[in-house]
Write a protein that holds these residues in place. Structure first.
Motif, PDB file in Angstrom:
ATOM      1  N   PHE A 221       0.826  -1.199   0.000  1.00 51.79           N
ATOM      2  CA  PHE A 221       0.000   0.000   0.000  1.00 51.79           C
ATOM      3  C   PHE A 221       0.864   1.255   0.000  1.00 51.79           C
ATOM      4  O   PHE A 221       0.629   2.198  -0.771  1.00 51.79           O
ATOM      5  CB  PHE A 221      -0.934   0.004   1.214  1.00 51.79           C
ATOM      6  N   HIS A 222       1.868   1.288   0.850  1.00 48.21           N
ATOM      7  CA  HIS A 222       2.729   2.468   0.973  1.00 48.21           C
ATOM      8  C   HIS A 222       3.471   2.745  -0.333  1.00 48.21           C
ATOM      9  O   HIS A 222       3.542   3.896  -0.788  1.00 48.21           O
ATOM     10  CB  HIS A 222       3.732   2.262   2.111  1.00 48.21           C
ATOM     11  N   GLN A 223       4.022   1.703  -0.955  1.00 55.59           N
ATOM     12  CA  GLN A 223       4.769   1.894  -2.195  1.00 55.59           C
ATOM     13  C   GLN A 223       3.858   2.368  -3.323  1.00 55.59           C
ATOM     14  O   GLN A 223       4.239   3.240  -4.116  1.00 55.59           O
ATOM     15  CB  GLN A 223       5.487   0.600  -2.576  1.00 55.59           C
ATOM     16  N   PHE A 224       2.657   1.810  -3.390  1.00 56.85           N
ATOM     17  CA  PHE A 224       1.754   2.238  -4.464  1.00 56.85           C
ATOM     18  C   PHE A 224       1.266   3.658  -4.218  1.00 56.85           C
ATOM     19  O   PHE A 224       1.125   4.450  -5.171  1.00 56.85           O
ATOM     20  CB  PHE A 224       0.570   1.278  -4.588  1.00 56.85           C
ATOM     21  N   HIS A 225       1.018   4.000  -2.993  1.00 58.66           N
ATOM     22  CA  HIS A 225       0.628   5.369  -2.658  1.00 58.66           C
ATOM     23  C   HIS A 225       1.714   6.348  -3.080  1.00 58.66           C
ATOM     24  O   HIS A 225       1.428   7.421  -3.629  1.00 58.66           O
ATOM     25  CB  HIS A 225       0.346   5.484  -1.157  1.00 58.66           C
ATOM     26  N   ASN A 226       2.963   5.979  -2.867  1.00 55.35           N
ATOM     27  CA  ASN A 226       4.084   6.820  -3.305  1.00 55.35           C
ATOM     28  C   ASN A 226       4.097   6.985  -4.826  1.00 55.35           C
ATOM     29  O   ASN A 226       4.395   8.062  -5.349  1.00 55.35           O
ATOM     30  CB  ASN A 226       5.407   6.241  -2.834  1.00 55.35           C
ATOM     31  N   LYS A 227       3.786   5.904  -5.537  1.00 61.48           N
ATOM     32  CA  LYS A 227       3.773   5.990  -7.001  1.00 61.48           C
ATOM     33  C   LYS A 227       2.673   6.933  -7.484  1.00 61.48           C
ATOM     34  O   LYS A 227       2.869   7.660  -8.472  1.00 61.48           O
ATOM     35  CB  LYS A 227       3.576   4.596  -7.603  1.00 61.48           C
ATOM     36  N   MET A 228       1.544   6.953  -6.798  1.00 62.18           N
ATOM     37  CA  MET A 228       0.478   7.874  -7.182  1.00 62.18           C
ATOM     38  C   MET A 228       0.889   9.320  -6.895  1.00 62.18           C
ATOM     39  O   MET A 228       0.588  10.235  -7.668  1.00 62.18           O
ATOM     40  CB  MET A 228      -0.816   7.525  -6.430  1.00 62.18           C
ATOM     41  N   LYS A 229       1.596   9.537  -5.800  1.00 59.71           N
ATOM     42  CA  LYS A 229       2.124  10.868  -5.514  1.00 59.71           C
ATOM     43  C   LYS A 229       3.114  11.281  -6.597  1.00 59.71           C
ATOM     44  O   LYS A 229       3.131  12.432  -7.048  1.00 59.71           O
ATOM     45  CB  LYS A 229       2.805  10.896  -4.142  1.00 59.71           C
ATOM     46  N   MET A 230       3.932  10.333  -7.036  1.00 56.08           N
ATOM     47  CA  MET A 230       4.910  10.618  -8.096  1.00 56.08           C
ATOM     48  C   MET A 230       4.203  10.987  -9.398  1.00 56.08           C
ATOM     49  O   MET A 230       4.656  11.871 -10.132  1.00 56.08           O
ATOM     50  CB  MET A 230       5.817   9.407  -8.313  1.00 56.08           C
ATOM     51  N   LEU A 231       3.088  10.321  -9.685  1.00 55.58           N
ATOM     52  CA  LEU A 231       2.326  10.640 -10.894  1.00 55.58           C
ATOM     53  C   LEU A 231       1.809  12.077 -10.846  1.00 55.58           C
ATOM     54  O   LEU A 231       1.833  12.794 -11.855  1.00 55.58           O
ATOM     55  CB  LEU A 231       1.161   9.667 -11.046  1.00 55.58           C
ATOM     56  N   ASN A 232       1.365  12.489  -9.674  1.00 55.46           N
ATOM     57  CA  ASN A 232       0.883  13.867  -9.528  1.00 55.46           C
ATOM     58  C   ASN A 232       2.029  14.860  -9.677  1.00 55.46           C
ATOM     59  O   ASN A 232       1.848  15.947 -10.244  1.00 55.46           O
ATOM     60  CB  ASN A 232       0.192  14.036  -8.178  1.00 55.46           C
ATOM     61  N   VAL A 233       3.200  14.494  -9.173  1.00 50.14           N
ATOM     62  CA  VAL A 233       4.393  15.331  -9.363  1.00 50.14           C
ATOM     63  C   VAL A 233       4.711  15.438 -10.850  1.00 50.14           C
ATOM     64  O   VAL A 233       5.009  16.519 -11.364  1.00 50.14           O
ATOM     65  CB  VAL A 233       5.594  14.747  -8.591  1.00 50.14           C
TER      66      VAL A 233
END
Length: 260
Positions: free
Chosen positions: A200-212
């Motif tokens: 969950f944490h790693q995928f959440h980070n990837k979604m944050k990266m997409l927004n970046v």
């Protein structure tokens, strides 16, 4: 690759083309001498997203990206719709105002027996010559590689949205979040692996990266502002995640507002 990840990738590419079409492109760029620049920038946007999805292991190597440009030109003043192929009709239907110069986002999914295709890019409406020029790229994946997501795991999308948008939930321990959905920690993480292909944490980070990625491409915010907008503690933590963990240097992402 499951249907959730495929849908996510398609929607983000669709959103990128919409945002690209809405950039404050100078009207002079819509002249024929500047079509080449818009074609180049369109490819740059798609290249960037595909490279990102591959770098963070969201898109498998079998997710085909045709890097050559498919160009379609239609003379709107002499157009016989009856002679158009079905795909061409779909493109022409995207032209809602044939008078005002504009950039048209293109997102056309097509399903065939063995492959799932996505054609994306832009159309340039050139009013002086009364024509529209489409610069398109083909994405595809074999249907056999797509697994259907279990409906019982859809709760994870709600959990992800909750942690992304609710201030209280952003600091909630993961065990407590799992309990909110009637799951113990181990089952919750197993479900995440099955649905997201990640913790969950790693995928959440990837979604944050997409927004970046969106912000760097389509806004004029500074890197520090972008880090703050997307819930990174500072620029360094954002830089580390992109450059060190996933090998996708943050400074390699184009800043389109400086190029148009």
């Amino acid at each position: 690759m499951n249907t959730f990840l495929l849908s996510l990738i398609d929607k983000r590419i669709e959103g990128a083309m919409i945002r690209f079409s809405q950039l404050p492109i100078r009207s002079s760029l819509l002249s024929s001498t500047h079509h080449e620049l818009l074609e180049k920038l369109t490819k740059k946007v798609i290249d960037t997203y595909i490279s990102f999805f591959q770098s963070v292991d969201m898109a498998p190597k079998e997710y085909y990206y045709g890097e050559s440009t498919l160009i379609k030109i239609f003379n709107l003043s002499d157009l016989n719709r009856k002679k158009l192929k079905n795909f061409e009709k779909k493109l022409i239907n995207l032209v809602t105002d044939p008078i005002s110069p504009s950039v048209i986002p293109v997102y056309l999914p097509l399903h065939k027996s063995a492959q799932i295709f996505l054609y994306t890019g832009i159309g340039i409406l050139d009013s002086p010559c009364h024509c529209v020029i489409f610069f398109l790229y083909e994405l595809s994946i074999p249907r056999s590689l797509i697994g259907y997501s279990l409906s019982t795991l859809h709760y994870l999308e709600t959990a992800l949205d909750q942690v992304s948008n609710d201030e209280f939930s952003k600091s909630k321990p993961l065990r407590k979040l799992a309990a909110d959905y009637g799951k113990n920690y181990n089952q919750f993480q197993k479900d995440c692996k099955d649905y997201f292909g990640d913790t969950f944490h790693q995928f959440h980070n990837k979604m944050k990266m997409l927004n970046v990625l969106d912000d760097i491409l389509f806004t004029g915010y500074s890197f520090k502002e972008i880090a703050y907008r997307n819930d990174f503690s500072n620029y360094n933590s954002m830089y580390f995640l992109f450059s060190r963990k996933y090998g996708f240097p943050i400074h390699s992402i184009p800043r389109l507002l400086t190029e148009i």
